[in-house]
Design a protein around this motif. Structure first.
Motif, PDB file in Angstrom:
ATOM      1  N   LYS A 109      47.939  29.837 -16.473  1.00  0.00           N
ATOM      2  CA  LYS A 109      48.700  31.048 -16.810  1.00  0.00           C
ATOM      3  C   LYS A 109      47.973  32.303 -16.334  1.00  0.00           C
ATOM      4  N   ALA A 110      46.649  32.345 -16.548  1.00  0.00           N
ATOM      5  CA  ALA A 110      45.872  33.515 -16.121  1.00  0.00           C
ATOM      6  C   ALA A 110      45.801  33.584 -14.592  1.00  0.00           C
ATOM      7  N   PHE A 111      45.592  32.443 -13.955  1.00  0.00           N
ATOM      8  CA  PHE A 111      45.433  32.386 -12.502  1.00  0.00           C
ATOM      9  C   PHE A 111      46.675  32.901 -11.776  1.00  0.00           C
ATOM     10  N   VAL A 112      47.870  32.490 -12.234  1.00  0.00           N
ATOM     11  CA  VAL A 112      49.093  32.907 -11.542  1.00  0.00           C
ATOM     12  C   VAL A 112      49.382  34.400 -11.702  1.00  0.00           C
ATOM     13  N   ARG A 113      48.730  35.048 -12.671  1.00  0.00           N
ATOM     14  CA  ARG A 113      48.904  36.494 -12.831  1.00  0.00           C
ATOM     15  C   ARG A 113      48.041  37.291 -11.852  1.00  0.00           C
ATOM     16  N   ILE A 114      47.099  36.647 -11.185  1.00  0.00           N
ATOM     17  CA  ILE A 114      46.251  37.334 -10.200  1.00  0.00           C
ATOM     18  C   ILE A 114      47.077  37.510  -8.932  1.00  0.00           C
ATOM     19  N   GLU A 115      47.326  38.758  -8.560  1.00  0.00           N
ATOM     20  CA  GLU A 115      48.210  39.025  -7.427  1.00  0.00           C
ATOM     21  C   GLU A 115      47.504  38.937  -6.080  1.00  0.00           C
ATOM     22  N   ASP A 116      46.233  39.243  -6.030  1.00  0.00           N
ATOM     23  CA  ASP A 116      45.497  39.268  -4.762  1.00  0.00           C
ATOM     24  C   ASP A 116      45.128  37.844  -4.327  1.00  0.00           C
ATOM     25  N   ALA A 117      45.702  37.410  -3.198  1.00  0.00           N
ATOM     26  CA  ALA A 117      45.466  36.056  -2.695  1.00  0.00           C
ATOM     27  C   ALA A 117      43.994  35.803  -2.373  1.00  0.00           C
ATOM     28  N   LYS A 118      43.300  36.830  -1.889  1.00  0.00           N
ATOM     29  CA  LYS A 118      41.873  36.674  -1.562  1.00  0.00           C
ATOM     30  C   LYS A 118      41.058  36.425  -2.830  1.00  0.00           C
ATOM     31  N   VAL A 119      41.394  37.108  -3.894  1.00  0.00           N
ATOM     32  CA  VAL A 119      40.696  36.915  -5.170  1.00  0.00           C
ATOM     33  C   VAL A 119      40.955  35.497  -5.687  1.00  0.00           C
ATOM     34  N   ARG A 120      42.212  35.033  -5.604  1.00  0.00           N
ATOM     35  CA  ARG A 120      42.525  33.663  -6.038  1.00  0.00           C
ATOM     36  C   ARG A 120      41.715  32.650  -5.230  1.00  0.00           C
ATOM     37  N   ARG A 121      41.620  32.858  -3.933  1.00  0.00           N
ATOM     38  CA  ARG A 121      40.865  31.942  -3.054  1.00  0.00           C
ATOM     39  C   ARG A 121      39.382  31.932  -3.453  1.00  0.00           C
ATOM     40  N   ARG A 122      38.833  33.114  -3.759  1.00  0.00           N
ATOM     41  CA  ARG A 122      37.427  33.191  -4.163  1.00  0.00           C
ATOM     42  C   ARG A 122      37.194  32.490  -5.500  1.00  0.00           C
ATOM     43  N   ILE A 123      38.163  32.571  -6.396  1.00  0.00           N
ATOM     44  CA  ILE A 123      38.049  31.885  -7.691  1.00  0.00           C
ATOM     45  C   ILE A 123      38.046  30.371  -7.469  1.00  0.00           C
ATOM     46  N   VAL A 124      38.921  29.878  -6.608  1.00  0.00           N
ATOM     47  CA  VAL A 124      38.949  28.442  -6.295  1.00  0.00           C
ATOM     48  C   VAL A 124      37.605  28.024  -5.696  1.00  0.00           C
ATOM     49  N   ASP A 125      37.085  28.827  -4.775  1.00  0.00           N
ATOM     50  CA  ASP A 125      35.782  28.525  -4.166  1.00  0.00           C
ATOM     51  C   ASP A 125      34.673  28.510  -5.219  1.00  0.00           C
ATOM     52  N   LEU A 126      34.716  29.466  -6.151  1.00  0.00           N
ATOM     53  CA  LEU A 126      33.720  29.540  -7.218  1.00  0.00           C
ATOM     54  C   LEU A 126      33.764  28.286  -8.092  1.00  0.00           C
ATOM     55  N   VAL A 127      34.968  27.889  -8.492  1.00  0.00           N
ATOM     56  CA  VAL A 127      35.107  26.718  -9.360  1.00  0.00           C
ATOM     57  C   VAL A 127      34.633  25.459  -8.629  1.00  0.00           C
ATOM     58  N   ARG A 128      34.980  25.339  -7.368  1.00  0.00           N
ATOM     59  CA  ARG A 128      34.513  24.186  -6.579  1.00  0.00           C
ATOM     60  C   ARG A 128      32.991  24.177  -6.497  1.00  0.00           C
ATOM     61  N   SER A 129      32.400  25.332  -6.310  1.00  0.00           N
ATOM     62  CA  SER A 129      30.948  25.441  -6.215  1.00  0.00           C
ATOM     63  C   SER A 129      30.288  25.025  -7.541  1.00  0.00           C
ATOM     64  N   ILE A 130      30.835  25.510  -8.642  1.00  0.00           N
ATOM     65  CA  ILE A 130      30.309  25.169  -9.966  1.00  0.00           C
ATOM     66  C   ILE A 130      30.435  23.662 -10.220  1.00  0.00           C
ATOM     67  N   ALA A 131      31.538  23.072  -9.754  1.00  0.00           N
ATOM     68  CA  ALA A 131      31.786  21.647  -9.955  1.00  0.00           C
ATOM     69  C   ALA A 131      30.977  20.788  -8.988  1.00  0.00           C
TER      70      ALA A 131
END
Length: 135
Positions: A109-131
């Motif tokens: 729900k929080a993720f889909v509210r992020i409008e900036d595609a670059k920010v969403r991509r960076r969040i995915v990269d961050l989560v992958r890095s943490i995992a």
């Protein structure tokens, strides 16, 4: 004394889909129960698959949750789509499990509210890095 039988996998699946949709709408078990004229304990039993949902009740649940009845059977075990041609059904099951968790639902729900595609991509990269997964 008869032994307790394990719930039917279809009943478990349908119940988990009821739970998924209820959570997607932010609806409590109590609220769904009130709409159906039953207790929240009965909703719990439906969602766990311990009690089978009858056809008329499933139709009523679909109406309350604003989905077609077929929603509850998507990716059900033993369905023709369940034959793993390319491993898609395992991926779909993983997504359903994720969205059925309160953390997964909140994150989505929080993720889909992020409008900036670059920010969403960076969040995915961050989560992958943490995992520990290579991006």
């Amino acid at each position: 004394m008869p032994s307790k039988k394990a719930p039917n996998p279809i009943d478990v699946h349908v119940g988990s889909r009821v739970r998924l949709r209820r959570m997607m709408l932010g609806m409590s078990q109590e609220k769904l129960g009130e709409s159906l004229g039953i207790t929240f304990q009965q909703i719990q039993k439906y969602e766990k698959g311990t009690n089978r949902i009858g056809a008329s009740r499933l139709q009523h649940i679909a109406t309350v949750l604003k989905v077609p009845v077929s929603f509850f059977f998507e990716d059900a075990p033993g369905s023709p789509e369940d034959v793993p041609a390319s491993g898609d059904s395992q991926q779909t099951s993983y997504v359903v499990d994720f969205l059925s968790s309160s953390e997964g639902l909140s994150l989505n729900k929080a993720f889909v509210r992020i409008e900036d595609a670059k920010v969403r991509r960076r969040i995915v990269d961050l989560v992958r890095s943490i995992a520990g997964e290579d991006a």
